[in-house]
Design a protein around this motif. Structure first.
Motif, PDB file in Angstrom:
ATOM      1  N   ILE A   7       7.776  -4.547   2.649  1.00 29.23           N
ATOM      2  CA  ILE A   7       7.457  -4.609   1.217  1.00 29.23           C
ATOM      3  C   ILE A   7       6.081  -5.223   1.004  1.00 29.23           C
ATOM      4  O   ILE A   7       5.269  -4.698   0.230  1.00 29.23           O
ATOM      5  N   ILE A   8       5.794  -6.309   1.707  1.00 23.79           N
ATOM      6  CA  ILE A   8       4.480  -6.946   1.580  1.00 23.79           C
ATOM      7  C   ILE A   8       3.388  -6.006   2.065  1.00 23.79           C
ATOM      8  O   ILE A   8       2.325  -5.899   1.437  1.00 23.79           O
ATOM      9  N   SER A   9       3.643  -5.283   3.153  1.00 23.62           N
ATOM     10  CA  SER A   9       2.662  -4.318   3.669  1.00 23.62           C
ATOM     11  C   SER A   9       2.379  -3.225   2.651  1.00 23.62           C
ATOM     12  O   SER A   9       1.221  -2.845   2.433  1.00 23.62           O
ATOM     13  N   TRP A  10       3.425  -2.682   2.033  1.00 21.85           N
ATOM     14  CA  TRP A  10       3.251  -1.645   1.008  1.00 21.85           C
ATOM     15  C   TRP A  10       2.462  -2.178  -0.180  1.00 21.85           C
ATOM     16  O   TRP A  10       1.597  -1.487  -0.727  1.00 21.85           O
ATOM     17  N   LEU A  11       2.755  -3.412  -0.606  1.00 22.58           N
ATOM     18  CA  LEU A  11       2.036  -3.993  -1.736  1.00 22.58           C
ATOM     19  C   LEU A  11       0.555  -4.191  -1.418  1.00 22.58           C
ATOM     20  O   LEU A  11      -0.310  -3.891  -2.249  1.00 22.58           O
ATOM     21  N   VAL A  12       0.258  -4.677  -0.225  1.00 20.25           N
ATOM     22  CA  VAL A  12      -1.143  -4.873   0.166  1.00 20.25           C
ATOM     23  C   VAL A  12      -1.847  -3.525   0.275  1.00 20.25           C
ATOM     24  O   VAL A  12      -2.969  -3.354  -0.230  1.00 20.25           O
ATOM     25  N   PHE A  13      -1.197  -2.551   0.913  1.00 24.75           N
ATOM     26  CA  PHE A  13      -1.766  -1.207   1.030  1.00 24.75           C
ATOM     27  C   PHE A  13      -2.022  -0.617  -0.360  1.00 24.75           C
ATOM     28  O   PHE A  13      -3.100  -0.096  -0.637  1.00 24.75           O
ATOM     29  N   VAL A  17      -5.664   0.443  -1.921  1.00 20.39           N
ATOM     30  CA  VAL A  17      -5.890   1.835  -2.322  1.00 20.39           C
ATOM     31  C   VAL A  17      -6.146   1.922  -3.831  1.00 20.39           C
ATOM     32  O   VAL A  17      -7.065   2.609  -4.277  1.00 20.39           O
ATOM     33  N   GLY A  18      -5.343   1.211  -4.620  1.00 22.92           N
ATOM     34  CA  GLY A  18      -5.540   1.210  -6.065  1.00 22.92           C
ATOM     35  C   GLY A  18      -6.872   0.602  -6.475  1.00 22.92           C
ATOM     36  O   GLY A  18      -7.551   1.098  -7.377  1.00 22.92           O
ATOM     37  N   ALA A  19      -7.278  -0.472  -5.797  1.00 24.17           N
ATOM     38  CA  ALA A  19      -8.566  -1.107  -6.103  1.00 24.17           C
ATOM     39  C   ALA A  19      -9.730  -0.186  -5.769  1.00 24.17           C
ATOM     40  O   ALA A  19     -10.696  -0.084  -6.540  1.00 24.17           O
ATOM     41  N   VAL A  20      -9.651   0.504  -4.643  1.00 26.08           N
ATOM     42  CA  VAL A  20     -10.705   1.457  -4.271  1.00 26.08           C
ATOM     43  C   VAL A  20     -10.778   2.578  -5.313  1.00 26.08           C
ATOM     44  O   VAL A  20     -11.864   2.964  -5.750  1.00 26.08           O
ATOM     45  N   TRP A  33      -3.349  -6.710 -11.495  1.00 28.80           N
ATOM     46  CA  TRP A  33      -3.358  -6.452 -10.056  1.00 28.80           C
ATOM     47  C   TRP A  33      -2.035  -5.840  -9.612  1.00 28.80           C
ATOM     48  O   TRP A  33      -2.011  -5.002  -8.713  1.00 28.80           O
ATOM     49  N   ILE A  34      -0.955  -6.237 -10.237  1.00 27.14           N
ATOM     50  CA  ILE A  34       0.352  -5.677  -9.886  1.00 27.14           C
ATOM     51  C   ILE A  34       0.386  -4.186 -10.230  1.00 27.14           C
ATOM     52  O   ILE A  34       0.847  -3.364  -9.440  1.00 27.14           O
ATOM     53  N   MET A  35      -0.126  -3.844 -11.410  1.00 20.06           N
ATOM     54  CA  MET A  35      -0.165  -2.435 -11.805  1.00 20.06           C
ATOM     55  C   MET A  35      -1.093  -1.645 -10.880  1.00 20.06           C
ATOM     56  O   MET A  35      -0.804  -0.498 -10.536  1.00 20.06           O
ATOM     57  N   THR A  36      -2.194  -2.264 -10.448  1.00 17.42           N
ATOM     58  CA  THR A  36      -3.097  -1.621  -9.501  1.00 17.42           C
ATOM     59  C   THR A  36      -2.358  -1.306  -8.202  1.00 17.42           C
ATOM     60  O   THR A  36      -2.481  -0.207  -7.655  1.00 17.42           O
ATOM     61  N   ALA A  37      -1.565  -2.266  -7.712  1.00 17.49           N
ATOM     62  CA  ALA A  37      -0.794  -2.051  -6.474  1.00 17.49           C
ATOM     63  C   ALA A  37       0.251  -0.959  -6.666  1.00 17.49           C
ATOM     64  O   ALA A  37       0.415  -0.090  -5.801  1.00 17.49           O
ATOM     65  N   VAL A  38       0.951  -0.983  -7.786  1.00 19.39           N
ATOM     66  CA  VAL A  38       1.984   0.024  -8.059  1.00 19.39           C
ATOM     67  C   VAL A  38       1.361   1.421  -8.138  1.00 19.39           C
ATOM     68  O   VAL A  38       1.886   2.376  -7.565  1.00 19.39           O
ATOM     69  N   LEU A  39       0.227   1.524  -8.832  1.00 26.43           N
ATOM     70  CA  LEU A  39      -0.436   2.824  -8.941  1.00 26.43           C
ATOM     71  C   LEU A  39      -1.008   3.262  -7.593  1.00 26.43           C
ATOM     72  O   LEU A  39      -1.039   4.457  -7.281  1.00 26.43           O
ATOM     73  N   GLY A  40      -1.442   2.310  -6.777  1.00 21.50           N
ATOM     74  CA  GLY A  40      -1.909   2.649  -5.431  1.00 21.50           C
ATOM     75  C   GLY A  40      -0.786   3.193  -4.566  1.00 21.50           C
ATOM     76  O   GLY A  40      -0.964   4.158  -3.823  1.00 21.50           O
ATOM     77  N   ILE A  41       0.390   2.574  -4.650  1.00 21.86           N
ATOM     78  CA  ILE A  41       1.551   3.063  -3.896  1.00 21.86           C
ATOM     79  C   ILE A  41       1.950   4.448  -4.402  1.00 21.86           C
ATOM     80  O   ILE A  41       2.201   5.361  -3.611  1.00 21.86           O
ATOM     81  N   LEU A  75      -6.658   8.069  -7.190  1.00 26.49           N
ATOM     82  CA  LEU A  75      -7.623   8.476  -8.215  1.00 26.49           C
ATOM     83  C   LEU A  75      -6.947   9.293  -9.305  1.00 26.49           C
ATOM     84  O   LEU A  75      -7.176   9.076 -10.493  1.00 26.49           O
ATOM     85  N   VAL A  76      -6.102  10.220  -8.888  1.00 25.32           N
ATOM     86  CA  VAL A  76      -5.372  11.056  -9.848  1.00 25.32           C
ATOM     87  C   VAL A  76      -4.443  10.193 -10.701  1.00 25.32           C
ATOM     88  O   VAL A  76      -4.418  10.310 -11.930  1.00 25.32           O
ATOM     89  N   VAL A  77      -3.700   9.291 -10.063  1.00 20.74           N
ATOM     90  CA  VAL A  77      -2.719   8.471 -10.774  1.00 20.74           C
ATOM     91  C   VAL A  77      -3.417   7.486 -11.722  1.00 20.74           C
ATOM     92  O   VAL A  77      -3.004   7.326 -12.880  1.00 20.74           O
ATOM     93  N   VAL A  78      -4.470   6.814 -11.249  1.00 20.61           N
ATOM     94  CA  VAL A  78      -5.180   5.847 -12.098  1.00 20.61           C
ATOM     95  C   VAL A  78      -5.840   6.564 -13.271  1.00 20.61           C
ATOM     96  O   VAL A  78      -5.810   6.068 -14.407  1.00 20.61           O
ATOM     97  N   PHE A  79      -6.414   7.735 -13.023  1.00 20.27           N
ATOM     98  CA  PHE A  79      -7.022   8.509 -14.108  1.00 20.27           C
ATOM     99  C   PHE A  79      -5.975   8.885 -15.157  1.00 20.27           C
ATOM    100  O   PHE A  79      -6.191   8.705 -16.352  1.00 20.27           O
ATOM    101  N   ALA A  80      -4.839   9.391 -14.695  1.00 15.05           N
ATOM    102  CA  ALA A  80      -3.768   9.776 -15.631  1.00 15.05           C
ATOM    103  C   ALA A  80      -3.249   8.560 -16.395  1.00 15.05           C
ATOM    104  O   ALA A  80      -3.035   8.623 -17.613  1.00 15.05           O
ATOM    105  N   TYR A  81      -3.065   7.441 -15.701  1.00 14.46           N
ATOM    106  CA  TYR A  81      -2.583   6.220 -16.360  1.00 14.46           C
ATOM    107  C   TYR A  81      -3.588   5.743 -17.413  1.00 14.46           C
ATOM    108  O   TYR A  81      -3.202   5.374 -18.523  1.00 14.46           O
ATOM    109  N   SER A  82      -4.876   5.783 -17.074  1.00 13.42           N
ATOM    110  CA  SER A  82      -5.908   5.352 -18.023  1.00 13.42           C
ATOM    111  C   SER A  82      -5.918   6.232 -19.267  1.00 13.42           C
ATOM    112  O   SER A  82      -6.066   5.742 -20.384  1.00 13.42           O
TER     113      SER A  82
END
Length: 90
Positions: A7-13, A17-20, A33-41, A75-82
């Motif tokens: 779980i910690i590995s997935w959150l960090v990954f 990815v979400g931050a990039v 930051w939590i939403m960034t991690a969720v959207l990255g996953i 990128l697709v997910v963050v764009f759609a969320y925004s």
């Protein structure tokens, strides 16, 4: 103990990815930051789906993707969320 490490590995990954993805996308994305991690996953799974659609999969399943496809999916997910978040504020 293995589940907690996974779980910690997935959150960090997801956070990386979400931050990039947020750094690549122009403009400001107002999210935690939590939403960034969720959207990255979520982006990792979207990237896996894109990879499956383009290349197929030997086992016939959509799996989480590697770094490049995960960032593309994020990128697709963050764009759609925004866009969804922006349209709700209007």
């Amino acid at each position: 103990m293995g589940i907690i490490v996974s779980i910690i590995s997935w959150l960090v990954f997801g956070l990386i990815v979400g931050a990039v993805a947020r750094l690549i996308l122009p403009g400001r994305q107002a999210m935690s930051w939590i939403m960034t991690a969720v959207l990255g996953i979520a982006g990792s799974f979207v990237g896996g789906g894109i990879h499956y659609l383009i290349f197929g999969s030997p086992d016939g399943h959509i799996n989480p993707a590697g770094w490049l496809m995960s960032i593309l999916g994020a990128l697709v997910v963050v764009f759609a969320y925004s866009r969804m978040k922006g349209s709700q504020a209007a």
